[in-house]
Design a protein around this motif. Sequence first.
Motif, PDB file in Angstrom:
ATOM      1  N   VAL A   5      -2.311 -27.001   1.422  1.00  0.00           N
ATOM      2  CA  VAL A   5      -3.181 -26.115   0.875  1.00  0.00           C
ATOM      3  C   VAL A   5      -3.073 -24.893   2.243  1.00  0.00           C
ATOM      4  CG1 VAL A   5      -5.366 -25.051   0.282  1.00  0.00           C
ATOM      5  CG2 VAL A   5      -4.706 -27.279  -0.457  1.00  0.00           C
ATOM      6  N   GLU A   6      -2.469 -23.760   1.733  1.00  0.00           N
ATOM      7  CA  GLU A   6      -2.354 -22.643   2.744  1.00  0.00           C
ATOM      8  C   GLU A   6      -3.637 -21.751   2.723  1.00  0.00           C
ATOM      9  OE1 GLU A   6       1.702 -23.140   0.781  1.00  0.00           O
ATOM     10  OE2 GLU A   6      -0.385 -23.209   0.185  1.00  0.00           O
ATOM     11  N   SER A   7      -3.970 -21.030   3.641  1.00  0.00           N
ATOM     12  CA  SER A   7      -5.090 -20.137   3.751  1.00  0.00           C
ATOM     13  C   SER A   7      -4.779 -19.510   4.961  1.00  0.00           C
ATOM     14  CB  SER A   7      -6.383 -20.950   4.078  1.00  0.00           C
ATOM     15  OG  SER A   7      -6.295 -21.341   5.067  1.00  0.00           O
ATOM     16  N   GLY A   8      -5.449 -18.140   4.871  1.00  0.00           N
ATOM     17  CA  GLY A   8      -5.304 -17.070   5.962  1.00  0.00           C
ATOM     18  C   GLY A   8      -4.561 -15.782   5.769  1.00  0.00           C
ATOM     19  N   GLY A   9      -4.233 -15.914   4.392  1.00  0.00           N
ATOM     20  CA  GLY A   9      -3.413 -14.695   4.035  1.00  0.00           C
ATOM     21  C   GLY A   9      -4.624 -13.518   3.580  1.00  0.00           C
ATOM     22  N   GLY A  10      -3.871 -12.208   3.527  1.00  0.00           N
ATOM     23  CA  GLY A  10      -4.824 -11.238   3.364  1.00  0.00           C
ATOM     24  C   GLY A  10      -3.958  -9.767   3.573  1.00  0.00           C
ATOM     25  N   LEU A  11      -4.678  -8.711   3.608  1.00  0.00           N
ATOM     26  CA  LEU A  11      -4.227  -7.172   3.745  1.00  0.00           C
ATOM     27  C   LEU A  11      -4.496  -6.769   5.479  1.00  0.00           C
ATOM     28  CD1 LEU A  11      -3.088  -4.750   2.788  1.00  0.00           C
ATOM     29  CD2 LEU A  11      -5.454  -4.049   2.190  1.00  0.00           C
ATOM     30  N   VAL A  12      -3.516  -6.575   5.768  1.00  0.00           N
ATOM     31  CA  VAL A  12      -3.537  -6.046   7.326  1.00  0.00           C
ATOM     32  C   VAL A  12      -2.546  -4.792   7.520  1.00  0.00           C
ATOM     33  CG1 VAL A  12      -1.448  -7.718   7.879  1.00  0.00           C
ATOM     34  CG2 VAL A  12      -3.387  -6.892   9.576  1.00  0.00           C
ATOM     35  N   GLN A  13      -2.862  -4.057   8.255  1.00  0.00           N
ATOM     36  CA  GLN A  13      -2.033  -2.780   8.527  1.00  0.00           C
ATOM     37  C   GLN A  13      -0.915  -3.162   9.717  1.00  0.00           C
ATOM     38  OE1 GLN A  13      -4.706   0.201  10.404  1.00  0.00           O
ATOM     39  NE2 GLN A  13      -4.882   1.160   8.421  1.00  0.00           N
ATOM     40  N   ALA A  14       0.179  -2.406   9.585  1.00  0.00           N
ATOM     41  CA  ALA A  14       1.452  -2.578  10.445  1.00  0.00           C
ATOM     42  C   ALA A  14       0.972  -2.750  11.735  1.00  0.00           C
ATOM     43  CB  ALA A  14       2.398  -1.687  10.152  1.00  0.00           C
ATOM     44  N   LYS A  87       4.993  -6.198  10.200  1.00  0.00           N
ATOM     45  CA  LYS A  87       5.809  -5.319   9.734  1.00  0.00           C
ATOM     46  C   LYS A  87       5.399  -5.083   8.218  1.00  0.00           C
ATOM     47  CE  LYS A  87       9.195  -5.827  13.278  1.00  0.00           C
ATOM     48  NZ  LYS A  87      10.577  -5.937  13.612  1.00  0.00           N
ATOM     49  N   PRO A  88       5.670  -4.030   7.564  1.00  0.00           N
ATOM     50  CA  PRO A  88       5.695  -4.098   5.945  1.00  0.00           C
ATOM     51  C   PRO A  88       6.737  -4.889   5.286  1.00  0.00           C
ATOM     52  CG  PRO A  88       5.451  -1.629   7.001  1.00  0.00           C
ATOM     53  CD  PRO A  88       5.598  -2.784   8.133  1.00  0.00           C
ATOM     54  N   GLU A  89       7.636  -5.397   6.384  1.00  0.00           N
ATOM     55  CA  GLU A  89       8.518  -6.076   5.465  1.00  0.00           C
ATOM     56  C   GLU A  89       8.280  -7.658   5.493  1.00  0.00           C
ATOM     57  OE1 GLU A  89       9.335  -3.756   7.715  1.00  0.00           O
ATOM     58  OE2 GLU A  89      10.737  -4.308   9.256  1.00  0.00           O
ATOM     59  N   ASP A  90       7.336  -8.100   6.236  1.00  0.00           N
ATOM     60  CA  ASP A  90       6.711  -9.240   6.210  1.00  0.00           C
ATOM     61  C   ASP A  90       5.614  -9.549   4.998  1.00  0.00           C
ATOM     62  OD1 ASP A  90       5.953  -8.765   9.764  1.00  0.00           O
ATOM     63  OD2 ASP A  90       7.570  -9.964   8.770  1.00  0.00           O
ATOM     64  N   THR A  91       5.562  -8.623   4.386  1.00  0.00           N
ATOM     65  CA  THR A  91       4.832  -8.850   2.936  1.00  0.00           C
ATOM     66  C   THR A  91       5.381  -9.820   2.070  1.00  0.00           C
ATOM     67  OG1 THR A  91       3.869  -6.596   3.003  1.00  0.00           O
ATOM     68  CG2 THR A  91       4.010  -7.691   1.050  1.00  0.00           C
ATOM     69  N   ALA A  92       4.770 -10.934   1.912  1.00  0.00           N
ATOM     70  CA  ALA A  92       5.274 -11.727   0.974  1.00  0.00           C
ATOM     71  C   ALA A  92       4.195 -12.863   0.552  1.00  0.00           C
ATOM     72  CB  ALA A  92       6.426 -12.374   1.649  1.00  0.00           C
ATOM     73  N   VAL A  93       4.484 -14.073  -0.210  1.00  0.00           N
ATOM     74  CA  VAL A  93       3.709 -14.921  -0.262  1.00  0.00           C
ATOM     75  C   VAL A  93       4.401 -16.131   0.470  1.00  0.00           C
ATOM     76  CG1 VAL A  93       2.955 -17.067  -1.920  1.00  0.00           C
ATOM     77  CG2 VAL A  93       3.092 -14.510  -2.923  1.00  0.00           C
ATOM     78  N   TYR A  94       3.287 -16.639   1.288  1.00  0.00           N
ATOM     79  CA  TYR A  94       3.677 -17.532   2.329  1.00  0.00           C
ATOM     80  C   TYR A  94       3.292 -18.887   1.959  1.00  0.00           C
ATOM     81  CZ  TYR A  94       5.041 -13.997   5.765  1.00  0.00           C
ATOM     82  OH  TYR A  94       5.652 -12.905   6.209  1.00  0.00           O
ATOM     83  N   SER A  95       4.274 -19.835   2.100  1.00  0.00           N
ATOM     84  CA  SER A  95       3.919 -21.498   1.727  1.00  0.00           C
ATOM     85  C   SER A  95       4.443 -22.150   2.521  1.00  0.00           C
ATOM     86  CB  SER A  95       4.872 -21.847   0.496  1.00  0.00           C
ATOM     87  OG  SER A  95       4.320 -20.633  -0.839  1.00  0.00           O
ATOM     88  N   CYS A  96       3.653 -23.389   2.600  1.00  0.00           N
ATOM     89  CA  CYS A  96       4.341 -24.353   3.661  1.00  0.00           C
ATOM     90  C   CYS A  96       4.917 -25.467   2.727  1.00  0.00           C
ATOM     91  CB  CYS A  96       3.048 -24.960   4.605  1.00  0.00           C
ATOM     92  SG  CYS A  96       1.766 -25.597   3.948  1.00  0.00           S
ATOM     93  N   THR A 121      -0.002 -18.470   0.133  1.00  0.00           N
ATOM     94  CA  THR A 121      -0.985 -17.453   0.308  1.00  0.00           C
ATOM     95  C   THR A 121      -0.406 -16.052   0.688  1.00  0.00           C
ATOM     96  OG1 THR A 121      -2.881 -16.894   1.789  1.00  0.00           O
ATOM     97  CG2 THR A 121      -1.063 -17.728   2.782  1.00  0.00           C
ATOM     98  N   LEU A 122      -0.958 -15.037   0.095  1.00  0.00           N
ATOM     99  CA  LEU A 122      -0.306 -13.587   0.043  1.00  0.00           C
ATOM    100  C   LEU A 122      -0.735 -12.763   1.089  1.00  0.00           C
ATOM    101  CD1 LEU A 122       1.168 -11.552  -1.286  1.00  0.00           C
ATOM    102  CD2 LEU A 122      -0.861 -10.664  -2.645  1.00  0.00           C
ATOM    103  N   VAL A 123       0.468 -12.452   1.938  1.00  0.00           N
ATOM    104  CA  VAL A 123       0.249 -11.860   3.129  1.00  0.00           C
ATOM    105  C   VAL A 123       0.836 -10.106   2.555  1.00  0.00           C
ATOM    106  CG1 VAL A 123       1.067 -11.062   5.478  1.00  0.00           C
ATOM    107  CG2 VAL A 123       0.371 -13.491   4.810  1.00  0.00           C
ATOM    108  N   THR A 124      -0.116  -9.149   2.730  1.00  0.00           N
ATOM    109  CA  THR A 124       0.271  -7.763   2.485  1.00  0.00           C
ATOM    110  C   THR A 124       0.023  -6.944   3.807  1.00  0.00           C
ATOM    111  OG1 THR A 124      -0.431  -7.999   0.261  1.00  0.00           O
ATOM    112  CG2 THR A 124      -0.051  -5.859   1.049  1.00  0.00           C
ATOM    113  N   VAL A 125       1.159  -6.309   4.130  1.00  0.00           N
ATOM    114  CA  VAL A 125       1.325  -5.434   5.325  1.00  0.00           C
ATOM    115  C   VAL A 125       1.380  -3.955   4.889  1.00  0.00           C
ATOM    116  CG1 VAL A 125       2.047  -5.015   7.634  1.00  0.00           C
ATOM    117  CG2 VAL A 125       2.383  -7.283   6.754  1.00  0.00           C
TER     118      VAL A 125
END
Length: 127
Positions: A5-14, A87-96, A121-125
């Motif tokens: 179970v992944e957690s910790g994703g969210g919206l963050v500025q570059a 960076k904006p290009e890091d935006t993605a769904v991250y899975s383990c 978990t979704l990371v949006t930059v």
Amino acid sequence: EVQLVESGGGLVQAGGSLRLSCAASGFTFDGYAIGWFRQAPGKEREGVSCISNSDGSTYYADSVKGRFTISSDKAKNTVYLQMNSLKPEDTAVYSCATGFSRYYCSGYTWDYGMDYWGKGTLVTVSS
């Protein structure tokens, strides 16, 4: 039942940071390799980082070297991915992912032996 179970994703500025967690249950991951992967919209899944709980070695994709750090807490059965200088290009769904035939990170394709996957978990930059 093996679960990740992944957690910790969210919206963050570059330029910002996030720490992702991958909590394992149903087995003890001591000895196995745990990988972090990501998939951006419209793109193929790619390997980001890997840690071996057999020898402690770590491995990073060139795109994240120097910015991301993977670590493992065996007592908590949890692997972390500290992501800095996002960076904006890091935006993605991250899975383990992990697997009972995968002990080490190097010498294999990223997803070799990774039989168990979390939902991500979704990371949006934002720029």
